[in-house]
Scaffold this motif. Structure first.
Motif, PDB file in Angstrom:
ATOM      1  N   GLU A  78      58.488  55.406  25.831  1.00  0.00           N
ATOM      2  CA  GLU A  78      58.437  56.041  27.147  1.00  0.00           C
ATOM      3  C   GLU A  78      57.815  57.436  27.049  1.00  0.00           C
ATOM      4  OE1 GLU A  78      62.427  56.003  28.517  1.00  0.00           O
ATOM      5  OE2 GLU A  78      62.405  53.880  29.071  1.00  0.00           O
ATOM      6  N   ASN A  79      58.175  58.165  25.997  1.00  0.00           N
ATOM      7  CA  ASN A  79      57.603  59.501  25.810  1.00  0.00           C
ATOM      8  C   ASN A  79      56.102  59.430  25.556  1.00  0.00           C
ATOM      9  OD1 ASN A  79      60.139  60.602  26.116  1.00  0.00           O
ATOM     10  ND2 ASN A  79      60.544  60.751  23.925  1.00  0.00           N
ATOM     11  N   ASP A  80      55.680  58.451  24.735  1.00  0.00           N
ATOM     12  CA  ASP A  80      54.251  58.289  24.455  1.00  0.00           C
ATOM     13  C   ASP A  80      53.475  57.995  25.734  1.00  0.00           C
ATOM     14  OD1 ASP A  80      54.718  58.735  21.807  1.00  0.00           O
ATOM     15  OD2 ASP A  80      54.610  56.631  21.205  1.00  0.00           O
ATOM     16  N   ALA A  81      54.030  57.122  26.565  1.00  0.00           N
ATOM     17  CA  ALA A  81      53.346  56.770  27.810  1.00  0.00           C
ATOM     18  C   ALA A  81      53.198  57.985  28.713  1.00  0.00           C
ATOM     19  CB  ALA A  81      54.116  55.660  28.527  1.00  0.00           C
ATOM     20  N   ALA A  82      54.234  58.804  28.770  1.00  0.00           N
ATOM     21  CA  ALA A  82      54.165  59.999  29.613  1.00  0.00           C
ATOM     22  C   ALA A  82      53.134  60.988  29.075  1.00  0.00           C
ATOM     23  CB  ALA A  82      55.545  60.651  29.690  1.00  0.00           C
ATOM     24  N   GLU A  83      53.099  61.159  27.755  1.00  0.00           N
ATOM     25  CA  GLU A  83      52.136  62.087  27.158  1.00  0.00           C
ATOM     26  C   GLU A  83      50.702  61.583  27.338  1.00  0.00           C
ATOM     27  OE1 GLU A  83      53.170  62.770  23.126  1.00  0.00           O
ATOM     28  OE2 GLU A  83      55.117  63.672  23.588  1.00  0.00           O
ATOM     29  N   LEU A  84      50.507  60.270  27.178  1.00  0.00           N
ATOM     30  CA  LEU A  84      49.170  59.708  27.367  1.00  0.00           C
ATOM     31  C   LEU A  84      48.692  59.890  28.807  1.00  0.00           C
ATOM     32  CD1 LEU A  84      49.311  56.394  25.309  1.00  0.00           C
ATOM     33  CD2 LEU A  84      47.745  58.306  24.943  1.00  0.00           C
ATOM     34  N   ALA A  85      49.580  59.630  29.752  1.00  0.00           N
ATOM     35  CA  ALA A  85      49.203  59.786  31.157  1.00  0.00           C
ATOM     36  C   ALA A  85      48.843  61.237  31.460  1.00  0.00           C
ATOM     37  CB  ALA A  85      50.344  59.312  32.053  1.00  0.00           C
ATOM     38  N   GLY A  90      44.490  65.168  32.420  1.00  0.00           N
ATOM     39  CA  GLY A  90      43.896  66.460  32.091  1.00  0.00           C
ATOM     40  C   GLY A  90      42.451  66.367  31.634  1.00  0.00           C
ATOM     41  N   SER A  91      42.068  65.230  31.038  1.00  0.00           N
ATOM     42  CA  SER A  91      40.695  65.078  30.537  1.00  0.00           C
ATOM     43  C   SER A  91      39.788  64.351  31.526  1.00  0.00           C
ATOM     44  CB  SER A  91      40.712  64.297  29.214  1.00  0.00           C
ATOM     45  OG  SER A  91      41.202  62.980  29.412  1.00  0.00           O
ATOM     46  N   SER A 129      29.760  65.982  23.038  1.00  0.00           N
ATOM     47  CA  SER A 129      30.229  66.898  21.987  1.00  0.00           C
ATOM     48  C   SER A 129      31.458  67.661  22.461  1.00  0.00           C
ATOM     49  CB  SER A 129      29.117  67.873  21.602  1.00  0.00           C
ATOM     50  OG  SER A 129      28.033  67.189  21.003  1.00  0.00           O
ATOM     51  N   ALA A 130      31.444  68.081  23.720  1.00  0.00           N
ATOM     52  CA  ALA A 130      32.609  68.766  24.274  1.00  0.00           C
ATOM     53  C   ALA A 130      33.815  67.838  24.325  1.00  0.00           C
ATOM     54  CB  ALA A 130      32.281  69.290  25.674  1.00  0.00           C
ATOM     55  N   ALA A 131      33.572  66.575  24.635  1.00  0.00           N
ATOM     56  CA  ALA A 131      34.676  65.615  24.708  1.00  0.00           C
ATOM     57  C   ALA A 131      35.286  65.370  23.332  1.00  0.00           C
ATOM     58  CB  ALA A 131      34.179  64.301  25.303  1.00  0.00           C
ATOM     59  N   VAL A 136      42.553  65.585  21.860  1.00  0.00           N
ATOM     60  CA  VAL A 136      42.430  64.126  21.772  1.00  0.00           C
ATOM     61  C   VAL A 136      43.726  63.472  22.248  1.00  0.00           C
ATOM     62  CG1 VAL A 136      40.765  64.235  19.904  1.00  0.00           C
ATOM     63  CG2 VAL A 136      43.212  64.189  19.369  1.00  0.00           C
ATOM     64  N   PRO A 137      43.709  62.170  22.474  1.00  0.00           N
ATOM     65  CA  PRO A 137      44.933  61.475  22.907  1.00  0.00           C
ATOM     66  C   PRO A 137      46.072  61.672  21.913  1.00  0.00           C
ATOM     67  CG  PRO A 137      43.025  60.062  23.197  1.00  0.00           C
ATOM     68  CD  PRO A 137      42.544  61.261  22.452  1.00  0.00           C
ATOM     69  N   PRO A 138      47.309  61.689  22.392  1.00  0.00           N
ATOM     70  CA  PRO A 138      48.452  61.988  21.520  1.00  0.00           C
ATOM     71  C   PRO A 138      48.951  60.827  20.666  1.00  0.00           C
ATOM     72  CG  PRO A 138      49.183  61.710  23.787  1.00  0.00           C
ATOM     73  CD  PRO A 138      47.695  61.630  23.813  1.00  0.00           C
TER      74      PRO A 138
END
Length: 208
Positions: A78-85, A90-91, A129-131, A136-138
């Protein structure tokens, strides 16, 4: 002639003990009674093979214990899903810029407009390059897809640059490499969006 005080001999019932067949039957009946009584005594005091009284329950059998329901989704997931979202949101602006650049490169490549294709590839190179250097994803799985997509788009810009720097590779080969690399980048970033459960970024509307 009949005996006095008794019944005539021909009316008296025969004595079973004096009758060989009757005496045998009487003896067999007595034996059967003795055996039956002995069996009843022996079996009457036996317990069931399990050592439990008939109709009883086992003393060591635990009573059912009710358990509280447990969440099917681990807390870490659940924490991973929240951080990914959160990261994906943000990106979003940066990914939209890359998607817009990719659409422009494809459009100019299809039109065989070299004068517009060269700056379009340069812009894609700057944005990708900026991307790559941005946060990066968590999670490892999402990060792998994100990095693979970045490599695909970077390879497309490298092949595009070779169209204009005098590299001795046929134009048709380089153009096909650009298309293939752009498709690779799209595939990986689409897989990234699927992991997160969000739509893939698309090109921004063209300016009027």
């Amino acid at each position: 002639m009949a005996r006095q005080g008794g019944r005539p001999g021909w009316l008296r019932e025969p004595d079973p003990l004096q009758n060989p067949i009757g005496s045998r039957l009487a003896i067999l009946g007595m034996i059967a009674l003795i055996i039956g009584g002995a069996v009843a005594i022996v079996t009457g005091g036996e317990q069931p093979a399990s050592g439990l009284p008939a109709g009883g329950t086992h003393a060591s059998t635990p009573a059912p214990v009710s358990t509280a329901p447990v969440s099917a989704v681990p807390v870490s997931a659940e924490n991973d899903a929240a951080e990914l979202a959160s990261w994906y949101h943000g990106s979003e602006g940066l990914r939209i810029r890359v998607a817009t650049d990719v659409a422009t490169v494809r459009s100019q490549l299809a039109a065989q407009n070299g004068a517009a294709l060269k700056p379009a590839c340069a812009t894609l190179g700057t944005d990708i390059s900026a991307a790559i250097t941005a946060p990066v994803p968590p999670t490892a799985g999402a990060r792998a897809r994100y990095d693979a997509g970045g490599r695909g788009y970077t390879a497309a810009t490298a092949s595009c640059a070779q169209l204009f720097d005098g590299t001795r590779i046929e134009v048709g080969v380089l153009q096909q490499r650009i298309r293939t690399s752009l498709a690779d980048g799209d595939r990986e970033w689409a897989a990234l969006a699927a992991i997160i459960g969000q739509p893939m970024a698309t090109a921004a509307p063209a300016a009027p």
